[in-house]
Design a protein around this motif. Structure first.
Motif, PDB file in Angstrom:
ATOM      1  N   THR A 134     -68.659  80.897 -43.152  1.00 21.84           N
ATOM      2  CA  THR A 134     -68.876  82.332 -43.222  1.00 21.84           C
ATOM      3  C   THR A 134     -69.800  82.698 -42.064  1.00 21.84           C
ATOM      4  OG1 THR A 134     -68.685  82.318 -45.625  1.00 21.84           O
ATOM      5  CG2 THR A 134     -69.844  84.197 -44.631  1.00 21.84           C
ATOM      6  N   PRO A 135     -69.487  83.754 -41.307  1.00 22.29           N
ATOM      7  CA  PRO A 135     -70.346  84.109 -40.169  1.00 22.29           C
ATOM      8  C   PRO A 135     -71.816  84.189 -40.567  1.00 22.29           C
ATOM      9  CG  PRO A 135     -68.337  85.420 -40.122  1.00 22.29           C
ATOM     10  CD  PRO A 135     -68.310  84.638 -41.407  1.00 22.29           C
ATOM     11  N   GLY A 136     -72.638  83.541 -39.756  1.00 21.21           N
ATOM     12  CA  GLY A 136     -74.063  83.499 -40.024  1.00 21.21           C
ATOM     13  C   GLY A 136     -74.530  82.238 -40.718  1.00 21.21           C
ATOM     14  N   GLU A 138     -73.158  79.023 -39.897  1.00 25.67           N
ATOM     15  CA  GLU A 138     -72.446  77.963 -39.194  1.00 25.67           C
ATOM     16  C   GLU A 138     -73.147  76.603 -39.278  1.00 25.67           C
ATOM     17  OE1 GLU A 138     -71.052  81.838 -37.541  1.00 25.67           O
ATOM     18  OE2 GLU A 138     -73.008  80.973 -38.024  1.00 25.67           O
ATOM     19  N   TYR A 139     -74.399  76.545 -38.879  1.00 24.59           N
ATOM     20  CA  TYR A 139     -75.107  75.264 -38.843  1.00 24.59           C
ATOM     21  C   TYR A 139     -75.242  74.687 -40.247  1.00 24.59           C
ATOM     22  CZ  TYR A 139     -78.533  71.747 -37.374  1.00 24.59           C
ATOM     23  OH  TYR A 139     -79.174  70.559 -37.115  1.00 24.59           O
ATOM     24  N   ARG A 140     -75.649  75.518 -41.195  1.00 21.14           N
ATOM     25  CA  ARG A 140     -75.836  75.055 -42.569  1.00 21.14           C
ATOM     26  C   ARG A 140     -74.517  74.568 -43.159  1.00 21.14           C
ATOM     27  NH1 ARG A 140     -78.413  72.153 -46.006  1.00 21.14           N
ATOM     28  NH2 ARG A 140     -78.373  72.891 -48.155  1.00 21.14           N
ATOM     29  N   THR A 141     -73.435  75.273 -42.893  1.00 23.40           N
ATOM     30  CA  THR A 141     -72.135  74.840 -43.419  1.00 23.40           C
ATOM     31  C   THR A 141     -71.761  73.480 -42.858  1.00 23.40           C
ATOM     32  OG1 THR A 141     -71.414  77.140 -43.653  1.00 23.40           O
ATOM     33  CG2 THR A 141     -69.709  75.456 -43.691  1.00 23.40           C
ATOM     34  N   GLY A 142     -71.982  73.277 -41.561  1.00 26.99           N
ATOM     35  CA  GLY A 142     -71.707  71.974 -40.970  1.00 26.99           C
ATOM     36  C   GLY A 142     -72.509  70.870 -41.625  1.00 26.99           C
ATOM     37  N   GLU A 143     -73.793  71.132 -41.872  1.00 26.87           N
ATOM     38  CA  GLU A 143     -74.648  70.142 -42.547  1.00 26.87           C
ATOM     39  C   GLU A 143     -74.115  69.789 -43.929  1.00 26.87           C
ATOM     40  OE1 GLU A 143     -79.295  70.537 -41.416  1.00 26.87           O
ATOM     41  OE2 GLU A 143     -78.482  72.174 -42.628  1.00 26.87           O
ATOM     42  N   VAL A 144     -73.848  70.820 -44.731  1.00 29.71           N
ATOM     43  CA  VAL A 144     -73.479  70.593 -46.133  1.00 29.71           C
ATOM     44  C   VAL A 144     -72.106  69.948 -46.252  1.00 29.71           C
ATOM     45  CG1 VAL A 144     -73.004  71.727 -48.348  1.00 29.71           C
ATOM     46  CG2 VAL A 144     -74.958  72.447 -46.966  1.00 29.71           C
ATOM     47  N   VAL A 145     -71.139  70.427 -45.470  1.00 37.25           N
ATOM     48  CA  VAL A 145     -69.798  69.842 -45.528  1.00 37.25           C
ATOM     49  C   VAL A 145     -69.856  68.374 -45.126  1.00 37.25           C
ATOM     50  CG1 VAL A 145     -67.483  69.906 -44.522  1.00 37.25           C
ATOM     51  CG2 VAL A 145     -68.581  72.030 -45.239  1.00 37.25           C
ATOM     52  N   ALA A 146     -70.609  68.053 -44.095  1.00 38.89           N
ATOM     53  CA  ALA A 146     -70.732  66.650 -43.674  1.00 38.89           C
ATOM     54  C   ALA A 146     -71.391  65.810 -44.761  1.00 38.89           C
ATOM     55  CB  ALA A 146     -71.525  66.568 -42.373  1.00 38.89           C
ATOM     56  N   THR A 163     -63.739  68.796 -38.011  1.00 37.73           N
ATOM     57  CA  THR A 163     -63.470  69.583 -36.817  1.00 37.73           C
ATOM     58  C   THR A 163     -63.953  71.015 -37.023  1.00 37.73           C
ATOM     59  OG1 THR A 163     -61.240  70.223 -37.550  1.00 37.73           O
ATOM     60  CG2 THR A 163     -61.425  68.190 -36.262  1.00 37.73           C
ATOM     61  N   SER A 164     -64.150  71.719 -35.913  1.00 38.10           N
ATOM     62  CA  SER A 164     -64.513  73.136 -36.008  1.00 38.10           C
ATOM     63  C   SER A 164     -64.390  73.793 -34.642  1.00 38.10           C
ATOM     64  CB  SER A 164     -65.944  73.309 -36.532  1.00 38.10           C
ATOM     65  OG  SER A 164     -66.205  74.665 -36.838  1.00 38.10           O
ATOM     66  N   PHE A 165     -64.146  75.106 -34.674  1.00 42.62           N
ATOM     67  CA  PHE A 165     -64.259  75.933 -33.477  1.00 42.62           C
ATOM     68  C   PHE A 165     -65.725  76.271 -33.211  1.00 42.62           C
ATOM     69  CE2 PHE A 165     -59.935  77.035 -34.917  1.00 42.62           C
ATOM     70  CZ  PHE A 165     -59.214  76.886 -33.734  1.00 42.62           C
ATOM     71  N   ASP A 166     -66.549  76.225 -34.237  1.00 49.08           N
ATOM     72  CA  ASP A 166     -67.938  76.657 -34.161  1.00 49.08           C
ATOM     73  C   ASP A 166     -68.843  75.517 -33.694  1.00 49.08           C
ATOM     74  OD1 ASP A 166     -67.060  78.495 -36.921  1.00 49.08           O
ATOM     75  OD2 ASP A 166     -68.037  79.471 -35.220  1.00 49.08           O
ATOM     76  N   ILE A 167     -69.432  75.686 -32.531  1.00 49.41           N
ATOM     77  CA  ILE A 167     -70.337  74.672 -31.994  1.00 49.41           C
ATOM     78  C   ILE A 167     -71.507  74.420 -32.947  1.00 49.41           C
ATOM     79  CG2 ILE A 167     -71.838  74.044 -30.072  1.00 49.41           C
ATOM     80  CD1 ILE A 167     -68.841  74.057 -29.381  1.00 49.41           C
TER      81      ILE A 167
END
Length: 265
Positions: A134-136, A138-146, A163-167
């Motif tokens: 969800t916009p805003g 990004e970093y937290r989602t990457g952490e939690v999903v991993a 994978t992701s489009f979001d750096i």
């Protein structure tokens, strides 16, 4: 892991997009079962977070295209958000994510990432998890999903490819679980030249570049492979295009057409 030292690519060439492409409601357990029924052993899916931090499958930021959120939650009325990530998991779990596709899938729920992971682990299936924040967030989602990927696939020989489009999402995944393989998704070269995308992927310690299939040609494949990356394509639904990509020596093909392409090919 440095991509140059990655052993033989462990994933199947053919990857079912969102479970079974368009044959079943995307990103649902029914879609995964449909793709498996066509012989697929690797699946791509989109994962985001609920407002209370539960990873679940959905592609769009908004709810209305693939759920009955207007009817069930009053989405569309004043003060009721259509953004999936603004709702808690209890509310999201009550939604019908199948009827929009066809009657046979009526009442199919949104699945948690945990439910999909259990399905894959029990059947020895492979998974490509696109982190779709969800916009805003990004970093937290990457952490939690991993974190969830590491937990749910603990002890599995071949972990999911993140994978992701979001750096920032990939940065979060790298910081959280650096041992999990990652891939940078690229849709177009308008924002950055090819060399800059490769440099970003190296900074993120990615193992793969996952491109809009039109970006792959002899030169881009050569450059990616020379930099140590595996090469995957989305979303390939044409037999001639699939043959072109295979002839270029690419490593993976993500497709909606699980009814057209044999994953044994």
């Amino acid at each position: 892991m440095n991509p140059r030292t990655l052993p033989a690519w462990p994933y199947p060439r053919w990857i079912a997009h969102r479970g079974a492409g368009k044959l079943a409601p995307e990103n649902t357990l029914a879609s995964f079962r449909t793709g498996a029924g066509h012989g697929y052993r690797m699946f791509e899916c989109d994962v985001k977070l609920s407002a209370d931090g539960v990873p679940f499958l959905m592609h769009d930021a908004e709810l209305q295209r693939t759920t009955n959120a207007a009817e069930r939650l009053g989405v569309g009325q004043p003060g009721v958000s259509d953004i999936a990530g603004s709702h808690g998991w209890h509310a999201l779990s009550q939604l019908d994510a199948g009827s929009w596709h066809s009657r046979i899938f009526a009442a199919e729920p949104l699945p948690t990432f945990e439910a999909i992971a259990r399905f894959c682990v029990r059947n020895s299936f492979f998974l490509n998890v696109e982190i779709k924040p969800t916009p805003g967030t990004e970093y937290r989602t990457g952490e939690v999903v991993a974190q969830h990927a590491a937990r749910h696939f603990n002890g599995v020989a071949i972990p999911p490819l993140l994978t992701s489009f979001d750096i920032p999402a990939l940065e979060g995944a790298l910081a959280s679980q650096p041992e999990l393989p990652r891939g940078l998704l690229i849709d177009a070269l308008e924002e950055l030249p090819w060399s800059a995308w490769l440099s970003k992927a190296q900074t993120l310690q990615c193992q793969a570049i996952v491109c809009n299939h039109t970006l792959w040609n002899a030169d881009t494949v050569l450059q990616a492979k020379a930099a140590g990356f595996r090469t995957l394509s989305y979303t390939v639904n044409d037999t001639q295009e699939a043959a072109r990509l295979i002839s270029l020596g690419t490593d993976g093909v993500i497709t909606d057409r699980v009814d057209l392409f044999s994953p044994a090919a």
